[in-house]
Design a protein around this motif. Structure first.
Motif, mmCIF file in Angstrom:
data_model
loop_
_atom_site.group_PDB
_atom_site.id
_atom_site.type_symbol
_atom_site.label_atom_id
_atom_site.label_comp_id
_atom_site.label_asym_id
_atom_site.label_seq_id
_atom_site.Cartn_x
_atom_site.Cartn_y
_atom_site.Cartn_z
ATOM 1 N N MET A 1 39.590 -13.585 37.270
ATOM 2 C CA MET A 1 39.931 -14.843 37.928
ATOM 3 C C MET A 1 41.412 -14.750 38.284
ATOM 4 N N ILE B 1 36.623 -14.562 40.781
ATOM 5 C CA ILE B 1 36.897 -15.950 41.149
ATOM 6 C C ILE B 1 38.314 -15.955 41.715
ATOM 7 N N ARG C 1 36.881 -24.184 36.480
ATOM 8 C CA ARG C 1 36.202 -22.959 36.928
ATOM 9 C C ARG C 1 35.876 -22.073 35.724
#
Ligand code: ZN
Length: 306
Positions: free
Chosen positions: A179, A196, A210
């Protein structure tokens, strides 16, 4: 008590004014002791990783050239750290620290290194201050030796774990989750098993939302024997290189959540400090210790390793 891994060789001299904050590693240890987050008995000292261990993911020619100092200028420039005998020793010792953290995690549930997270290193070359990829080497070494059957790498440094993704792209036994901020280095992204990508300026709320959405289901579906966690603090709002807006509280909650999610799922977790860039080394060292503070709280709450 939470096992923490440190070696005095984590810090080596760099030319004056070099932008890599090398001294932070000793300060992380100092802050942890000063604030009584850990005591000296909790500190484990690693041995340098051997050439054979490193060759679990890196080519023999790259390893030899780096160790001997015979990489060409272009390859050295891409790494961004000047070659020295001390740096070679440091590189292998920090990698040994991540290996030791993983072994301690397998026996105690949670363990933290005070260095590590060299996720921009590829099989045949280094990049962005990263020489050998400690996450990929540790995962593959433990898989090769039969200690684990599957590893989940959770990389929350603000930069994509491009080297890790590329090295392990076709490895069915390692799941790579990164991420990161999309407009940051590396500008050519690799493909992780789950990427992500966050927009510049994302703050605590979006970030944690998230993370809370993806991590528990990954732990559930992939069901790893071990998690390796890169807890880079460069998503912090004051970081010199990151472009996200996490607060101290946001970073702490992120680390607490990741470690607690693993502990709740009964999955051992070894964490490394990852990236973090600031001209104020005291502030930066404190920021890195949010990981060890969160890990200690989760560890003590679960009374592990007693
Ligand atoms: Zn980073």
């Amino acid at each position: 008590m939470l096992p923490v891994v440190f070696h005095p060789d984590y810090v080596v001299p760099l030319p004056a004014g070099h932008r890599f904050p090398m001294d932070k590693f000793r300060r992380i240890r100092d802050v942890l002791l000063h604030d009584r987050i850990i005591s000296t008995e909790q500190i484990h000292t690693p041995s340098p990783a051997t050439e054979q261990t490193i060759s679990a993911v890196h080519s023999t020619s790259y390893i030899r050239d780096y160790l001997k100092g015979t990489l060409d200028t272009r390859a050295m420039r891409r790494i961004g750290l000047p070659w020295s005998h001390e740096l070679v020793k440091r590189t292998c010792t920090a990698l040994g620290g991540t290996l030791l953290s993983a072994e301690l995690a397998l026996s105690h549930g949670v363990a933290c290194n005070t260095a590590g997270g060299t996720h921009h290193a590829f099989r045949d070359f280094g990049s962005g201050f990263c020489i050998f990829n400690d996450l990929a080497v540790t995962a593959r070494h433990l898989l090769n030796s039969g200690r684990v059957r599957s590893v989940l790498i959770v990389d929350l440094d603000v930069h994509q774990g491009d080297g890790t993704a590329a090295i392990l792209q076709t490895d069915p036994f390692v799941f790579t989750f990164s991420m990161h901020c999309d407009v940051n280095f590396p500008f050519t992204k690799q493909v992780s098993d789950l990427d992500i990508s966050l927009a510049e300026g994302s703050g605590d709320e979006e970030y944690l939302q998230r993370l809370r959405y993806h991590l528990p289901s990954l732990l559930d579906s992939f069901d790893p024997d071990l998690v390796l966690y890169d807890a880079g603090v460069d998503p912090h709002e004051s970081d010199r290189l990151g472009k996200l807006n996490l607060s101290d509280d946001g970073i702490y909650e992120r680390d607490r959540f990741v470690i607690a999610a693993c502990v709740d799922a009964d999955v051992p977790i070894a964490a490394v400090v990852g990236g973090g860039y600031s001209d104020d080394l005291n502030e930066l060292a404190y920021r890195h210790t949010l990981l060890h503070r969160a890990a200690s709280v989760v560890f003590d709450a679960h009374m592990m390793g007693t």
